[in-house]
Write an enzyme that holds these catalytic residues in place. Structure first.
Site, PDB file in Angstrom:
ATOM      1  N   GLU A  57      64.637  30.277  -5.807  1.00  0.00           N
ATOM      2  CA  GLU A  57      63.481  29.964  -6.657  1.00  0.00           C
ATOM      3  C   GLU A  57      63.495  28.501  -7.087  1.00  0.00           C
ATOM      4  O   GLU A  57      64.496  27.788  -6.923  1.00  0.00           O
ATOM      5  CB  GLU A  57      63.472  30.907  -7.862  1.00  0.00           C
ATOM      6  CG  GLU A  57      63.319  32.355  -7.415  1.00  0.00           C
ATOM      7  CD  GLU A  57      63.127  33.335  -8.557  1.00  0.00           C
ATOM      8  OE1 GLU A  57      63.419  32.984  -9.718  1.00  0.00           O
ATOM      9  OE2 GLU A  57      62.682  34.459  -8.265  1.00  0.00           O
ATOM     10  N   CYS A  66      61.445  33.086  -0.097  1.00  0.00           N
ATOM     11  CA  CYS A  66      61.968  34.456  -0.083  1.00  0.00           C
ATOM     12  C   CYS A  66      63.226  34.552   0.795  1.00  0.00           C
ATOM     13  O   CYS A  66      63.442  33.723   1.691  1.00  0.00           O
ATOM     14  CB  CYS A  66      60.930  35.416   0.492  1.00  0.00           C
ATOM     15  SG  CYS A  66      59.449  35.595  -0.497  1.00  0.00           S
ATOM     16  N   GLU A  68      63.830  36.622   3.191  1.00  0.00           N
ATOM     17  CA  GLU A  68      63.515  36.844   4.612  1.00  0.00           C
ATOM     18  C   GLU A  68      63.268  35.521   5.327  1.00  0.00           C
ATOM     19  O   GLU A  68      63.721  35.301   6.445  1.00  0.00           O
ATOM     20  CB  GLU A  68      62.253  37.714   4.749  1.00  0.00           C
ATOM     21  CG  GLU A  68      62.400  39.113   4.188  1.00  0.00           C
ATOM     22  CD  GLU A  68      62.014  39.221   2.722  1.00  0.00           C
ATOM     23  OE1 GLU A  68      62.295  38.281   1.942  1.00  0.00           O
ATOM     24  OE2 GLU A  68      61.432  40.248   2.354  1.00  0.00           O
ATOM     25  N   CYS A  98      56.927  40.182   1.660  1.00  0.00           N
ATOM     26  CA  CYS A  98      55.600  39.723   1.227  1.00  0.00           C
ATOM     27  C   CYS A  98      54.767  39.330   2.458  1.00  0.00           C
ATOM     28  O   CYS A  98      55.283  39.254   3.587  1.00  0.00           O
ATOM     29  CB  CYS A  98      55.728  38.548   0.261  1.00  0.00           C
ATOM     30  SG  CYS A  98      56.078  36.968   1.075  1.00  0.00           S
ATOM     31  N   CYS A 101      56.028  36.270   4.521  1.00  0.00           N
ATOM     32  CA  CYS A 101      57.218  36.581   5.332  1.00  0.00           C
ATOM     33  C   CYS A 101      56.837  37.448   6.529  1.00  0.00           C
ATOM     34  O   CYS A 101      57.344  37.242   7.640  1.00  0.00           O
ATOM     35  CB  CYS A 101      58.282  37.276   4.485  1.00  0.00           C
ATOM     36  SG  CYS A 101      59.024  36.165   3.277  1.00  0.00           S
TER      37      CYS A 101
HETATM   38  N1  THU Z   1      61.177  38.020  -2.913  1.00  0.00           N
HETATM   39  C1  THU Z   1      61.935  37.975  -1.783  1.00  0.00           C
HETATM   40  O1  THU Z   1      62.838  37.148  -1.643  1.00  0.00           O
HETATM   41  N2  THU Z   1      61.652  38.874  -0.810  1.00  0.00           N
HETATM   42  C2  THU Z   1      60.768  39.900  -0.922  1.00  0.00           C
HETATM   43  O2  THU Z   1      60.639  40.702  -0.015  1.00  0.00           O
HETATM   44  C3  THU Z   1      59.977  40.036  -2.146  1.00  0.00           C
HETATM   45  C4  THU Z   1      60.069  38.914  -3.111  1.00  0.00           C
HETATM   46  C5  THU Z   1      61.552  37.111  -4.020  1.00  0.00           C
HETATM   47  C6  THU Z   1      60.636  35.971  -4.288  1.00  0.00           C
HETATM   48  C7  THU Z   1      60.933  35.687  -5.752  1.00  0.00           C
HETATM   49  O3  THU Z   1      62.077  34.858  -5.847  1.00  0.00           O
HETATM   50  C8  THU Z   1      61.293  37.034  -6.325  1.00  0.00           C
HETATM   51  O4  THU Z   1      61.612  37.858  -5.218  1.00  0.00           O
HETATM   52  C9  THU Z   1      60.192  37.682  -7.145  1.00  0.00           C
HETATM   53  O5  THU Z   1      59.002  37.672  -6.466  1.00  0.00           O
END
Ligand code: THU
Length: 140
Positions: A57, A66, A68, A98, A101
């Site tokens: 983040e 993310c 993925e 998401c 991804c």
């Molecule tokens: N996030 C992921 O890394 N992968 C997912 O499949 C869903 C969301 C992360 C993005 C962000 O840092 C946190 O989860 C909340 O959305």
């Protein structure tokens, strides 16, 4: 060499669990001070290469990456192009990829398997093209 295909992985429960476990372990390194939603991913290339990733983040929220996509970018950077499966785990339970991804994974392997679930005993396995019907591709 094409050691792994989505079809082969689908039939291999112990491999599915191993991938999920690797994703879960990776999630320990997630950097999520804003959402506190810690995600790990384990991406299996068809040649057997395994690439993990976590969500990273940013104080500028939109810059967040993310788990993925972290795994995918690592893999592609090292020359991998074809993928059999990706497992995703978060400490908060199942985490489906998401839209961004899904599209980025689709670029390389629309038929790869997506594995996620509450825990190792309750995993769901779905083909990426089912999660992203008629995904976008540029003609080459
Ligand atoms: N996030 C992921 O890394 N992968 C997912 O499949 C869903 C969301 C992360 C993005 C962000 O840092 C946190 O989860 C909340 O959305």
């Amino acid at each position: 060499m094409k050691e792994y295909t989505p079809r082969k992985v689908k039939k291999n429960q112990s491999l599915i669990r191993t991938l999920y476990r690797r994703a879960r372990e990776a999630s320990e390194n997630a950097y999520a001070p804003y959402s506190h939603f810690c995600v790990g991913a384990a991406l299996l290339a068809c040649d057997g290469g395994l690439f993990t990733g976590v969500n990273v983040e940013s104080a500028s929220y939109g810059a967040t990456v993310c788990a993925e996509r972290t795994a995918l970018v690592k893999a592609v950077s090292q020359g991998a192009r074809e993928f059999a499966a990706i497992a995703i785990a978060s400490r908060q339970g199942e985490a489906w990829p998401c839209g961004i991804c899904r599209q980025m994974l689709y670029e390389f392997s629309p038929d790869m398997l997506v594995i996620t679930g509450e825990d190792e005993e309750h995993l769901e396995v779905v083909t990426l093209s089912k999660l992203l019907p008629r995904g976008f591709r540029l003609q080459q």
